[in-house]
Design a protein around this motif. Structure first.
Motif, short mmCIF file in Angstrom:
data_model
loop_
_atom_site.label_atom_id
_atom_site.label_comp_id
_atom_site.label_asym_id
_atom_site.label_seq_id
_atom_site.Cartn_x
_atom_site.Cartn_y
_atom_site.Cartn_z
N ILE A 8 4.47 -16.63 -19.33
CA ILE A 8 4.08 -18.04 -19.39
C ILE A 8 4.05 -18.63 -17.98
O ILE A 8 3.08 -19.29 -17.58
N MET A 9 5.11 -18.36 -17.20
CA MET A 9 5.16 -18.90 -15.84
C MET A 9 4.04 -18.32 -14.98
O MET A 9 3.39 -19.03 -14.21
N LEU A 10 3.78 -17.03 -15.12
CA LEU A 10 2.74 -16.36 -14.33
C LEU A 10 1.36 -16.95 -14.67
O LEU A 10 0.57 -17.27 -13.78
N ASN A 11 1.09 -17.10 -15.96
CA ASN A 11 -0.21 -17.64 -16.37
C ASN A 11 -0.38 -19.09 -15.95
O ASN A 11 -1.45 -19.48 -15.47
N LEU A 12 0.69 -19.87 -16.13
CA LEU A 12 0.62 -21.28 -15.71
C LEU A 12 0.36 -21.38 -14.21
O LEU A 12 -0.50 -22.14 -13.77
N ALA A 13 1.11 -20.59 -13.44
CA ALA A 13 0.95 -20.63 -11.99
C ALA A 13 -0.47 -20.22 -11.60
O ALA A 13 -1.09 -20.85 -10.74
N ALA A 14 -1.01 -19.18 -12.25
CA ALA A 14 -2.36 -18.71 -11.93
C ALA A 14 -3.40 -19.79 -12.26
O ALA A 14 -4.32 -20.04 -11.48
N ILE A 15 -3.23 -20.43 -13.42
CA ILE A 15 -4.20 -21.46 -13.83
C ILE A 15 -4.13 -22.65 -12.86
O ILE A 15 -5.16 -23.12 -12.36
N LEU A 16 -2.91 -23.10 -12.56
CA LEU A 16 -2.76 -24.29 -11.72
C LEU A 16 -3.19 -24.00 -10.28
O LEU A 16 -3.69 -24.88 -9.58
N ARG A 17 -3.01 -22.77 -9.83
CA ARG A 17 -3.44 -22.41 -8.47
C ARG A 17 -4.96 -22.32 -8.39
O ARG A 17 -5.55 -22.61 -7.36
N THR A 18 -5.59 -21.93 -9.48
CA THR A 18 -7.01 -21.63 -9.45
C THR A 18 -7.88 -22.84 -9.79
O THR A 18 -8.95 -23.01 -9.22
N LEU A 19 -7.43 -23.65 -10.72
CA LEU A 19 -8.29 -24.70 -11.25
C LEU A 19 -7.73 -26.10 -10.98
O LEU A 19 -6.52 -26.29 -10.96
N ASP A 20 -8.65 -27.04 -10.80
CA ASP A 20 -8.27 -28.45 -10.86
C ASP A 20 -8.51 -28.90 -12.29
O ASP A 20 -9.61 -28.75 -12.83
N LEU A 21 -7.49 -29.48 -12.90
CA LEU A 21 -7.60 -29.88 -14.31
C LEU A 21 -7.37 -31.37 -14.44
O LEU A 21 -6.58 -31.96 -13.69
N ARG A 51 -10.03 -31.01 -18.92
CA ARG A 51 -11.34 -30.81 -18.30
C ARG A 51 -11.14 -30.10 -16.96
O ARG A 51 -10.28 -30.48 -16.16
N VAL A 52 -11.94 -29.04 -16.73
CA VAL A 52 -11.91 -28.36 -15.44
C VAL A 52 -12.79 -29.16 -14.48
O VAL A 52 -13.99 -29.29 -14.69
N THR A 53 -12.17 -29.72 -13.45
CA THR A 53 -12.93 -30.56 -12.52
C THR A 53 -13.25 -29.82 -11.21
O THR A 53 -13.97 -30.33 -10.38
N GLY A 54 -12.67 -28.64 -11.04
CA GLY A 54 -12.95 -27.89 -9.83
C GLY A 54 -12.32 -26.51 -9.88
O GLY A 54 -11.38 -26.29 -10.65
N VAL A 55 -12.91 -25.60 -9.11
CA VAL A 55 -12.35 -24.25 -9.00
C VAL A 55 -11.93 -24.06 -7.55
O VAL A 55 -12.75 -24.13 -6.65
N ARG A 56 -10.64 -23.89 -7.32
CA ARG A 56 -10.12 -23.84 -5.95
C ARG A 56 -10.32 -22.48 -5.30
O ARG A 56 -10.48 -22.37 -4.11
N HIS A 57 -10.21 -21.41 -6.10
CA HIS A 57 -10.28 -20.06 -5.55
C HIS A 57 -11.26 -19.25 -6.41
O HIS A 57 -10.84 -18.47 -7.26
N PRO A 58 -12.59 -19.45 -6.16
CA PRO A 58 -13.58 -18.79 -7.01
C PRO A 58 -13.40 -17.28 -7.05
O PRO A 58 -13.64 -16.65 -8.07
N ALA A 59 -12.92 -16.68 -5.94
CA ALA A 59 -12.81 -15.22 -5.89
C ALA A 59 -11.85 -14.69 -6.93
O ALA A 59 -11.99 -13.57 -7.41
N VAL A 60 -10.85 -15.49 -7.31
CA VAL A 60 -9.89 -15.02 -8.31
C VAL A 60 -9.97 -15.89 -9.56
O VAL A 60 -9.00 -16.05 -10.27
N SER A 61 -11.16 -16.46 -9.78
CA SER A 61 -11.29 -17.37 -10.90
C SER A 61 -10.89 -16.72 -12.22
O SER A 61 -11.26 -15.60 -12.52
N LEU A 62 -10.13 -17.45 -13.01
CA LEU A 62 -9.74 -16.96 -14.32
C LEU A 62 -10.90 -17.05 -15.30
O LEU A 62 -10.85 -16.50 -16.39
N LEU A 63 -11.95 -17.79 -14.91
CA LEU A 63 -13.06 -17.98 -15.83
C LEU A 63 -14.02 -16.80 -15.79
O LEU A 63 -14.87 -16.64 -16.64
N ALA A 64 -13.88 -15.95 -14.77
CA ALA A 64 -14.84 -14.84 -14.61
C ALA A 64 -14.66 -13.82 -15.73
O ALA A 64 -13.59 -13.68 -16.27
#
Ligand code: HEM
Length: 144
Positions: free
Chosen positions: A93-106, A131-144
């Motif tokens: 849970i912590m890993l996924n939360l950290a990855a999402i918050l690091r990668t996306l602006d919500l 709502r996803v308002t931005g992607v901070r690190h496209p190279a590691v985007s979770l949406l890919a």
């Protein structure tokens, strides 16, 4: 994360089948009876948590540690069948939360008021949006 598990436990109770007659609070509970054990009722008791209806993650911080009071905190059940994966769950849970918050602006809806529905366990209703308002690190985007 722990405060979310306290206020909105995924597994709020456990079912059991009684193997031996016993007495509880003046009631005889016979062998064979299916019972529901409200393992997380304590999460909402003032005897266990200060101001229990308030979202207050600091109650888990060193110095307070309210969840360490005996019988207070049981999001993973109790007894011999207590969750075998609680450590893994918390890590994931912590890993996924950290990855999402690091990668996306919500952006959440500031007018949304949490309403829980059972599916089958408690979950926010369909009006909750993020709502996803931005992607901070496209190279590691979770949406890919
Ligand atoms: C936030 C996530 C989780 C919660 C809230 C949770 C909660 C629980 C609860 C309440 C029980 C006890 C059920 C009972 O006694 O009837 C349980 C059992 C169990 N959980 Fe979890 N669990 C979580 C994640 C996981 C994960 C990620 C794994 C495995 C990787 C896992 C593996 C198990 C196993 C194997 C048992 C059965 C243990 C036994 O019967 O001896 N859980 N869990």
């Amino acid at each position: 994360m722990l405060e979310c598990l306290r206020l909105h436990p995924i597994a709020p109770a456990m079912t059991r089948t009684v193997t031996q007659d016993f007495d509880f609070a003046g009631y005889r509970v016979p062998q064979g009876r299916r019972v529901i054990v409200g393992t997380t009722v304590s999460h909402g008791l003032e005897a266990c948590f200060t101001d229990p209806d308030t979202f207050d993650p600091d109650r888990f911080a060193p110095g307070r540690m309210e969840h360490r009071r005996p019988g207070a905190f049981a999001p993973y059940g109790l007894g011999p069948h207590i969750c075998a994966g609680s450590g893994m769950a918390e890590g994931l849970i912590m890993l996924n939360l950290a990855a999402i918050l690091r990668t996306l602006d919500l952006r959440g809806d500031p007018t949304y008021v949490l309403r829980e529905v059972a599916r089958p366990t408690a979950t926010p209703d369909d009006r909750l949006t993020l709502r996803v308002t931005g992607v901070r690190h496209p190279a590691v985007s979770l949406l890919a």
